[in-house]
Structure formats: C-alpha cells, structure tokens
Design a protein around this motif. Structure first.
Motif, PDB file in Angstrom:
ATOM      1  N   ALA A  12      -8.070  10.504   1.178  1.00 32.97           N
ATOM      2  CA  ALA A  12      -8.871   9.054   1.229  1.00 32.97           C
ATOM      3  C   ALA A  12      -8.630   8.419  -0.102  1.00 32.97           C
ATOM      4  O   ALA A  12      -9.606   7.620  -0.565  1.00 32.97           O
ATOM      5  CB  ALA A  12     -10.084   9.477   1.792  1.00 32.97           C
ATOM      6  N   LEU A  13      -7.319   8.551  -0.892  1.00 27.86           N
ATOM      7  CA  LEU A  13      -7.401   7.792  -1.906  1.00 27.86           C
ATOM      8  C   LEU A  13      -6.959   6.390  -1.963  1.00 27.86           C
ATOM      9  O   LEU A  13      -6.171   6.240  -0.718  1.00 27.86           O
ATOM     10  CB  LEU A  13      -6.307   8.511  -2.953  1.00 27.86           C
ATOM     11  CG  LEU A  13      -6.592   9.897  -3.440  1.00 27.86           C
ATOM     12  CD1 LEU A  13      -5.420  10.687  -4.114  1.00 27.86           C
ATOM     13  CD2 LEU A  13      -7.909  10.050  -4.404  1.00 27.86           C
ATOM     14  N   PHE A  14      -7.188   5.454  -2.457  1.00 26.32           N
ATOM     15  CA  PHE A  14      -6.499   3.938  -2.433  1.00 26.32           C
ATOM     16  C   PHE A  14      -5.071   4.246  -2.883  1.00 26.32           C
ATOM     17  O   PHE A  14      -4.740   4.288  -4.028  1.00 26.32           O
ATOM     18  CB  PHE A  14      -7.216   3.037  -3.217  1.00 26.32           C
ATOM     19  CG  PHE A  14      -8.676   3.201  -2.857  1.00 26.32           C
ATOM     20  CD1 PHE A  14      -9.273   2.815  -1.459  1.00 26.32           C
ATOM     21  CD2 PHE A  14      -9.864   3.408  -3.888  1.00 26.32           C
ATOM     22  CE1 PHE A  14     -10.666   3.152  -1.385  1.00 26.32           C
ATOM     23  CE2 PHE A  14     -11.134   3.530  -3.623  1.00 26.32           C
ATOM     24  CZ  PHE A  14     -11.560   3.306  -2.331  1.00 26.32           C
ATOM     25  N   PRO A  15      -4.162   3.739  -1.817  1.00 22.81           N
ATOM     26  CA  PRO A  15      -2.785   4.293  -2.124  1.00 22.81           C
ATOM     27  C   PRO A  15      -2.005   3.450  -3.180  1.00 22.81           C
ATOM     28  O   PRO A  15      -1.087   3.824  -3.892  1.00 22.81           O
ATOM     29  CB  PRO A  15      -2.039   3.817  -0.773  1.00 22.81           C
ATOM     30  CG  PRO A  15      -3.140   2.913   0.054  1.00 22.81           C
ATOM     31  CD  PRO A  15      -4.445   3.310  -0.531  1.00 22.81           C
ATOM     32  N   HIS A  16      -2.539   2.162  -3.475  1.00 19.21           N
ATOM     33  CA  HIS A  16      -1.723   1.281  -4.217  1.00 19.21           C
ATOM     34  C   HIS A  16      -2.367   1.538  -5.745  1.00 19.21           C
ATOM     35  O   HIS A  16      -2.007   0.916  -6.612  1.00 19.21           O
ATOM     36  CB  HIS A  16      -1.440   0.068  -3.871  1.00 19.21           C
ATOM     37  CG  HIS A  16      -0.841  -0.118  -2.601  1.00 19.21           C
ATOM     38  ND1 HIS A  16       0.449   0.309  -2.378  1.00 19.21           N
ATOM     39  CD2 HIS A  16      -1.300  -0.429  -1.222  1.00 19.21           C
ATOM     40  CE1 HIS A  16       0.732   0.156  -1.138  1.00 19.21           C
ATOM     41  NE2 HIS A  16      -0.130  -0.379  -0.472  1.00 19.21           N
ATOM     42  N   MET A  17      -3.394   2.076  -6.017  1.00 16.05           N
ATOM     43  CA  MET A  17      -4.158   2.307  -7.363  1.00 16.05           C
ATOM     44  C   MET A  17      -3.589   3.762  -7.723  1.00 16.05           C
ATOM     45  O   MET A  17      -3.309   4.472  -7.261  1.00 16.05           O
ATOM     46  CB  MET A  17      -5.689   2.699  -7.159  1.00 16.05           C
ATOM     47  CG  MET A  17      -6.322   1.341  -6.874  1.00 16.05           C
ATOM     48  SD  MET A  17      -8.139   1.635  -6.896  1.00 16.05           S
ATOM     49  CE  MET A  17      -8.859   0.148  -6.476  1.00 16.05           C
ATOM     50  N   THR A  18      -3.605   3.595  -9.314  1.00 16.09           N
ATOM     51  CA  THR A  18      -3.350   4.794  -9.803  1.00 16.09           C
ATOM     52  C   THR A  18      -4.021   5.647  -9.954  1.00 16.09           C
ATOM     53  O   THR A  18      -5.335   5.542  -9.236  1.00 16.09           O
ATOM     54  CB  THR A  18      -2.953   4.378 -11.468  1.00 16.09           C
ATOM     55  OG1 THR A  18      -4.077   4.138 -12.224  1.00 16.09           O
ATOM     56  CG2 THR A  18      -1.747   3.427 -11.525  1.00 16.09           C
TER      57      THR A  18
ATOM     58  N   GLU B 143      -6.922   4.663 -12.060  1.00  9.06           N
ATOM     59  CA  GLU B 143      -7.803   3.518 -11.221  1.00  9.06           C
ATOM     60  C   GLU B 143      -8.685   4.255 -10.038  1.00  9.06           C
ATOM     61  O   GLU B 143      -9.675   3.403  -9.889  1.00  9.06           O
ATOM     62  CB  GLU B 143      -7.078   2.514 -10.799  1.00  9.06           C
ATOM     63  CG  GLU B 143      -6.349   1.562 -11.921  1.00  9.06           C
ATOM     64  CD  GLU B 143      -5.236   0.853 -11.499  1.00  9.06           C
ATOM     65  OE1 GLU B 143      -4.732  -0.123 -12.032  1.00  9.06           O
ATOM     66  OE2 GLU B 143      -4.544   0.981 -10.312  1.00  9.06           O
TER      67      GLU B 143
ATOM     68  N   PHE C  84     -12.857   3.709 -10.197  1.00  9.46           N
ATOM     69  CA  PHE C  84     -13.391   2.671  -9.302  1.00  9.46           C
ATOM     70  C   PHE C  84     -14.871   2.972  -8.914  1.00  9.46           C
ATOM     71  O   PHE C  84     -15.829   2.084  -9.092  1.00  9.46           O
ATOM     72  CB  PHE C  84     -12.416   2.619  -7.975  1.00  9.46           C
ATOM     73  CG  PHE C  84     -12.933   1.464  -6.766  1.00  9.46           C
ATOM     74  CD1 PHE C  84     -12.926   0.147  -7.309  1.00  9.46           C
ATOM     75  CD2 PHE C  84     -13.477   1.701  -5.785  1.00  9.46           C
ATOM     76  CE1 PHE C  84     -13.081  -0.782  -6.572  1.00  9.46           C
ATOM     77  CE2 PHE C  84     -14.004   0.608  -5.007  1.00  9.46           C
ATOM     78  CZ  PHE C  84     -13.927  -0.474  -5.335  1.00  9.46           C
ATOM     79  N   PRO C  85     -15.370   4.329  -8.672  1.00  6.80           N
ATOM     80  CA  PRO C  85     -16.585   4.519  -8.386  1.00  6.80           C
ATOM     81  C   PRO C  85     -17.528   4.258  -9.716  1.00  6.80           C
ATOM     82  O   PRO C  85     -18.547   3.960  -9.414  1.00  6.80           O
ATOM     83  CB  PRO C  85     -16.775   6.149  -8.227  1.00  6.80           C
ATOM     84  CG  PRO C  85     -15.346   6.495  -7.827  1.00  6.80           C
ATOM     85  CD  PRO C  85     -14.357   5.422  -8.447  1.00  6.80           C
TER      86      PRO C  85
ATOM     87  N   GLN D  10     -16.683   1.826 -11.973  1.00  8.19           N
ATOM     88  CA  GLN D  10     -16.579   0.214 -11.987  1.00  8.19           C
ATOM     89  C   GLN D  10     -17.700  -0.168 -11.261  1.00  8.19           C
ATOM     90  O   GLN D  10     -18.341  -1.065 -11.728  1.00  8.19           O
ATOM     91  CB  GLN D  10     -15.536  -0.160 -11.632  1.00  8.19           C
ATOM     92  CG  GLN D  10     -15.075  -1.642 -11.934  1.00  8.19           C
ATOM     93  CD  GLN D  10     -13.399  -1.857 -11.524  1.00  8.19           C
ATOM     94  OE1 GLN D  10     -12.810  -0.911 -10.853  1.00  8.19           O
ATOM     95  NE2 GLN D  10     -12.993  -3.020 -11.358  1.00  8.19           N
TER      96      GLN D  10
ATOM     97  N   ARG E 120     -12.477  12.660  -8.057  1.00  6.77           N
ATOM     98  CA  ARG E 120     -13.185  11.311  -7.811  1.00  6.77           C
ATOM     99  C   ARG E 120     -14.429  11.348  -7.238  1.00  6.77           C
ATOM    100  O   ARG E 120     -15.438  10.647  -7.521  1.00  6.77           O
ATOM    101  CB  ARG E 120     -12.387  10.367  -6.632  1.00  6.77           C
ATOM    102  CG  ARG E 120     -12.635   9.085  -6.604  1.00  6.77           C
ATOM    103  CD  ARG E 120     -11.917   8.279  -5.569  1.00  6.77           C
ATOM    104  NE  ARG E 120     -11.900   8.803  -4.276  1.00  6.77           N
ATOM    105  CZ  ARG E 120     -11.380   8.378  -3.026  1.00  6.77           C
ATOM    106  NH1 ARG E 120     -10.626   7.303  -3.437  1.00  6.77           N
ATOM    107  NH2 ARG E 120     -11.456   9.046  -1.904  1.00  6.77           N
TER     108      ARG E 120
END
Lengths: 391, 373
Positions: B99-105, B108, B112-113, B115, B160
């Motif tokens: 469940a990672l955001f695919p286009h973020m490194t 990143e 994110f959590p 931020q 994460r």
C-alpha cells in the motif's frame, strides 16, 4: 480557507500524477493538444482538399487537342493549359501518373457546327482525391463554356437566352456562417469539453479507484485527515489538471487556426485570441463540475477497470449537447442556460460565431454549473463515508 | 512513544485494547464476528490467526475504524472508540500489498504521515532517516517503490507505519505476498522491531508458523469466534479443541468413545476396538464421542517394551525422507493417514514400506478433544 490537510492531499495527488506518464499523456498532451490537432487539423485539411482554387494555373493532358482549338484556348483562359496526353490515358490515370486526361471526340468540330452535343471523354479516378478534384474543376469550366455556347447559339437564332428561364431564385443565407461555419463553431466547445474530461479522467480514476485497488486508500484514510478533506484534496488535484488541460487546449486551438485559417471553409467563424480567451472564460465554470463528476463516479466504482468503464461512458457526455441541440432548435434559450455543458456549448458556439449573449445567460450558466458541481462534491463526500469505500 | 489523538493515559495494568462483546454483521442477519472478547496488553504482540472468512481481518478493521462494530464496544487506552473515525485513532497500519504511494519516493512515502501531522521538514527528515535505518534501508530513500523488491517494499511499509511513533500498529497479513525465505527473514525483523520499540502489535495472518514465530499470544479464529487465546507453546501443546489442534501444526486424529473417566484422564475405546489412555479435554462422561489428538513428533515408532504407557500395532505405508527427519505414513487404528516423525540419526532402525510396526506415546501427549462432525 481550506485546512492544511486539504493542501497536503492535493499536493500528494498532483505530485503522484505528475510522475505518471499515462496521466500526463492523456491530461496534458492527448486531450488538449493532439485532439485539437487531429480533429481541427483534419477538418481544415478536408475542407482545403474539397475546395477548388480556380486562380491556380494547372495543366491537363489533352488527347487530340487539334480537334478543338477554341476549347483549348478557353481552357487556357481559365488557367488550365493543355499538354500532350499519354498514349494510354486509362493506365496513366489509374496509375496516378496524371490526375485526369481529356480526350476530344473525332467529330467534335462537326458536331459543334451542326449544333449537336459534341463528344468529350474525361478520364478520371473517383477514388483518388486529387483526380476527383481536378475533374470537378474541369467540369465546372466545361459548364461555363457550355453556358456561353448555348447563349451564343440562341442569340444566333434570334432568341433571348433567358427565354428558357421560368424562375429566378435568389438563395440568401442569413446565417453568418452557413452549415460549414456552424460545424466549425461547434468544434471549439467540443474540444474544450473533451480536453477537460480527458484532463481529469485518469487522475480521478487513479486517486480513488486506483488507490483503492492498490490498497493505498487505507493508509490514507488512517491518517489524521478528515474524509471531507481527502475528497476535497482529490477534487482539487483533478480540478487543477482539468484547468491546465483546457488552458493548453485553448492555446492549441488558437495556434491551430493560425496554421489553418477558418476562412478556408467559407464561414465567418472566429478563432482569434480574444474569442478563444472569451471561450475559455465561459467554459471554466465547467471545470469543477467535470472534476466533481469524475471523482464521484470513481468513488462509486470498486476497481480501476470498473471506473474506466463508467468514466469511458462519461466521455460521450461532451458530445451530448451537440446532439441535444439538433433536436431543440439551435437558438440559445434562457431555459437551457442552467444546464452544465449544454449552456457552455451554446455560449461558446455563439461566441465563436461573433453573436452576442447577455450577462443573465452567462450568470445562469455559471450558477447552474456550480450548483451541480457542489451537488456532486457532496455526493462524493457521502460515498467516501461509506464502509464500502474500502471493499 | 509520542501521544496520539485517541490516546488517553491509561494505567499500566489496564489493557491497551479491549474488545467487549463485539459483533459484526454485514447483512443484519449473519454474524461474521460473534461476541468477541479480547484484552490486549500494552506492548504485546497479539496475532489473530485463522482461515479465510473466520473474522480475523474484520476484527482488525473494526479496531482500525474502517468497519463499524454492529454491537459491543472497542476500547483503546480506556476510552471507547466505536464512534471515533480512523483518522483520529492514531493507529499505524501495514497491509499485505504494501500500500505504498507508487509515484512517491521511499522518503516521500515515509514523510507523508509526518507532513499530515504538521511536522517541520527538518524533524520529518530526521525521523525518516531513523525509520529507514530501523528497517535497514538507509540508502533507499530516493528510490520509488517499483525499484524495490517485495521484501524491501514491505520494510518500507513497516517503516511508514512506525515513523510517526504510534502506540498501536495493526498488520494485516503483511508477509503474505513474499516468498518463503523472505517471509521467514521478515518475521524475525518484525519481531525484533517490536521488541526494540515496545509498540503494541495486532497481527493478522492465516499462516500458523508466522503466528508461532512472532506472537506473545495467538487468538485462533474460526467462524467468527475465538477458539483459543493462548501463548504459542500452550496453543501447540494443549489445544482446547479439534479445530485448534488441526489448525496449529500437524496432528493425528483418532475417533472413539470415552469408556472411563480417571480424574483428568480418560480411557477411550477407539472405533478400531483398541483402548488408549488420554488427557480429557472435552467435557462429558462415559459414552461421549471424542477425537484423540497426538502430535507426530510425540509418537515413538517401535518403542521398547514398557517404554510407552500406550502402544498400538500398525503398518508402515510410506516413507518420505526430509533430511532432518523421516516422515512415516502408517495405517494405525483404522486410519492410513497416521503420521510419525522419526528423527534422522545414526543407528536408527531401518524402515521399509509394508513393514509391521507398533506406535507408542505418553498419555499426556494425547488429548481427548471434541468429536469431529
């Protein structure tokens, strides 16, 4: 003032999709640039091919030109110079070596003198555009020559050439553009609305159905962000792409009609910077509506495939106003103005044709479209609150 | 550990999580979770283990807040959270498919959590660095998830879930997509992270070896009910019923009827006519049908006379060489699926298919459980 989490989600979605080639291609290249080039360009090219420019000097191979010197001279007067014909005119036209070949009949002079129809054979290839266009030019010139000769024959026999004309019909098209111009005028709203839909299409799918399929929606929903802010963040990102897409489309349309001037078609249709900019302003209220619609449908579906199916069907919506207007008369009426897409279609068409519209009409269009947008955003928020959003 | 929105200071003796008479139904008729009662202590690693459709993931999702309980109460840090939305529970989650955001490194994804929690960039960067070091991926911050292997992606997902230092982390079959070797390696890594951070983990899996390796306690689910909630060794050594005995580890089953009760033990007359002594677990007296459960490694093949209190004659059907032991399939007491594990050591007796051999065991290793229907 939107909460900070809204901007964080929106930023995440924009960043995510700016790095996705598929979204970028459809949102920023295909919808706003390639589609206008393909549609507008091909339309302009088709009109260009269909139109005949009688001022351009051309040549036509004539077989037995010596049998009709006056006709050859007339052709030359119409910018068509006779040249030597190939031995086998049929093969030459069929092979595309020449567009058309004119053969003068054996008794051409004798038949003319006896006031009988004089035989001509025009070899052409109807399946070939260049041949067909050359033939149409020849036929138009022959018609003129025939008309002149007919008048001369009647005058020679002491008859007024108009004696056979029982009607004198004057056809006066009061529209500013005619049918061709009307078609071209509807191109601008169509391109704008399609590019807006394409602009948000993949982003809306990716940010909701795609995220759910990747199961990355759970970690997002688990973060300390209200679901309303998540929906607004996704809506905002979709809206940003849609606006960018339509602005690019406006630039592309303006550029396209610098390359292929609309007056080629004959109608008084305007694609100057002012008209395109006015069109852009008129269509912008549609951006939140399309964004809300895409996000809502995407939130309702269970998978990317399902979202593509339903949103694929939504792609015909930009065409709907065009067909609707065929049935409810093309006149812009106040009652049609609160309807999203339909009103923008009408206003843009009129703008492109140089016709006026009232502030009331624009106000109704904006108000109706924004109200519908708000309704869909509220629906998307409701869909996000469902338990099923994760199933 | 830092404070979270849902956190309320509870006393040290108070369970961190409490499921109190929790039920869940999707259609209003069928209960997928039936009267769930579990207390999870602070810092505990509790695994919900069970087959598909047993209610374990639904229970986890109710704790996460993604699914509401139909009835009952879920308490976190002494406070009911039934009406608290997931984003206010402050729980970290890890999922099977990363469940990672695919286009973020990777960095990143981890930032994110933080931020979202309004952490300053410098603090977030420091925490991301520490989280990456914790999962042994300090050099991978600039990579995208697609540039990582499955194991590395799962480590990022774990990082994460932990980067914002939650008190409670939920893991829903996080190793399900990995191959066997990597899965085993990750089991140890997750266990070590849990031990070093002291975070409370609720872990869902259908893999019993995973549950046995990592857990402080395991709740075995079936048909929406916890069949047994015990430590791994108790669960294996002393299953409470036939389902648990069958689900955890390998297990020989013999059907029979209780003939005589002797305190905690009983004499069971097998359907084959043999009589054996066993620990009585199933309630009931003489005449109660029962299933005897004996682990294959607790059985002795051809024991010396008098070495085992219980012996039955049998016949070797098949031998499978597995390196450290020989797996012997036998026909015993009317069943030809009776398995004995014979340790592979020098000097062991030669075995052959078709050979007659007796089997023996200590009655303490043979449990008389509920009869299989």
């Amino acid at each position: 003032m939107m909460p900070r989490s809204f901007w964080v989600v929106m930023g995440k979605e924009i960043l995510d999709n700016l790095r996705d080639r598929q979204t970028l291609f459809y949102a920023l290249l295909f919808g706003p640039i390639l589609l206008p080039l393909l549609l507008g360009g091909s339309l302009a090219l088709t009109f260009k091919q269909l139109s005949i420019d009688f001022d351009i000097v051309t040549t036509v191979p004539v077989l037995h030109a010596e049998r009709a010197p006056q006709l050859v001279e007339f052709l030359a007067g119409q910018n068509i110079d006779a040249v030597a014909a190939p031995d086998d005119p049929v093969a030459a036209v069929a092979n595309g070596r020449v567009d058309v070949v004119l053969e003068i009949g054996e008794n051409f002079g004798e038949q003319l003198r006896e006031a009988r129809p004089a035989a001509l054979i025009l070899y052409l290839d109807e399946s070939d555009k260049a041949s067909s266009r050359a033939a149409r030019r020849m036929e138009a010139v022959f018609g003129l020559w025939e008309q002149t000769n007919n008048s001369l024959r009647l005058q020679h026999r002491g008859l007024d050439p108009t004696v056979f004309d029982t009607l004198e019909l004057v056809r006066d098209d009061v529209s500013s553009n005619g049918a061709d111009g009307q078609l071209l005028a509807s191109l601008l709203p169509f391109l704008f609305i399609v590019s807006m839909t394409m602009g948000g299409f993949y982003l809306a799918i990716d940010t909701t159905a795609g995220e759910r399929e990747r199961r990355s929606l759970e970690p997002l929903l688990g973060l300390p962000i209200a679901r309303r802010d998540i929906v607004f963040g996704k809506f905002g990102a979709t809206l940003a792409f849609i606006v960018l897409s339509v602005v690019l489309c406006a630039v592309a349309v303006w550029g396209l009609f610098r390359l292929f001037p609309a007056d080629l078609i004959g109608g008084d249709v305007r694609f100057d910077a002012r008209t395109v900019f006015t069109g852009l302003l008129l269509v912008l209220p549609l951006a939140p509506f399309i964004a809300a619609l895409l996000v809502t449908v995407s939130a309702w579906t269970r998978s990317v495939k399902e979202a593509q199916t339903y949103l694929g069907l939504l792609m015909v919506i930009p065409m709907a106003p065009f067909f609707v207007l065929q049935y409810i008369s093309a006149k812009s009426e106040l009652v049609l103005m609160p309807w999203p897409m339909l009103s923008q279609y009408l206003l843009l068409e009129r703008s492109t044709q140089g016709l006026s519209f009232s502030p009331l009409e624009v106000g109704l269009s904006v108000a109706g479209t924004l109200a519908a947008s708000a309704m869909f955003v509220a629906l998307a928020c409701l869909l996000y609150r469902r338990e099923r959003i994760l199933s | 550990m830092s404070a979270n929105a849902a956190e309320v200071s509870g006393s040290a003796n108070e369970p961190m999580v409490r499921f109190k008479n929790v039920q869940k139904s999707y259609d209003g008729e069928t209960l997928v979770v039936k009267d769930l009662n579990v207390d999870i202590a602070r810092g505990e690693f509790l695994t919900m283990l069970g087959p598909s459709g047993s209610g374990k993931t639904t229970s986890l999702m109710m704790l996460a807040g993604f699914e509401p309980a139909t009835h009952g109460e879920i308490i976190l840090n002494g406070r009911p959270i039934n009406d608290v939305p997931p984003h206010k529970r402050g729980i970290g989650m890890v999922f099977q498919n990363y469940a990672l955001f695919p286009h973020m490194t990777v960095a990143e994804n981890l930032a994110f959590p933080l931020q979202v929690r309004k952490m300053s960039k410098s603090d977030a960067a420091a925490k991301v660095k520490r989280a990456l070091e914790m999962v042994e991926l300090p050099e991978f911050g600039d990579r995208r998830p697609a540039q990582l292997s499955g194991g590395q992606q799962q480590r990022v997902a774990v990082a994460r879930a932990l980067v914002f230092e939650p008190d409670l982390v939920l893991m829903d079959e996080p190793l399900g997509a990995l191959d066997k070797q990597l899965r085993e390696q990750m089991q140890y890594e997750i266990k070590h992270i849990h031990e070093s951070l002291g975070v409370t983990v609720v872990y869902v899996t259908h893999d019993q070896s995973e549950a046995l390796t990592m857990s402080d306690r395991i709740a075995v689910f079936n048909d929406g009910v916890i069949q047994q909630l015990s430590s791994p060794d108790t669960l294996y050594e002393k299953p409470d019923n036939s389902f648990v005995a069958q689900f955890i580890g390998e297990n020989n089953r013999l059907q029979g009827v209780i003939n005589e009760v002797r305190g905690d033990a009983c004499v069971v007359k097998l359907d084959s006519g043999d009589e054996v002594l066993a620990e009585q677990v199933v309630p009931g007296g003489t005449g109660t049908r029962t299933t005897l459960s004996i682990r294959p490694e607790r059985i002795e093949l051809d024991p010396a006379p008098g070495a085992c209190p219980v012996t039955i004659d049998g016949k070797i059907e098949e031998l499978i060489y597995l390196g450290d032991h020989i797996r012997v399939r036998m026909n015993v007491a009317g069943t030809n699926e009776f398995i004995v594990k014979v340790r592979n050591h020098t000097g062991r007796k030669p075995l052959a298919a078709g050979q007659q051999a007796s089997v023996g065991w200590d009655p303490i290793d043979c449990r008389a459980l509920d009869a299989l229907t």
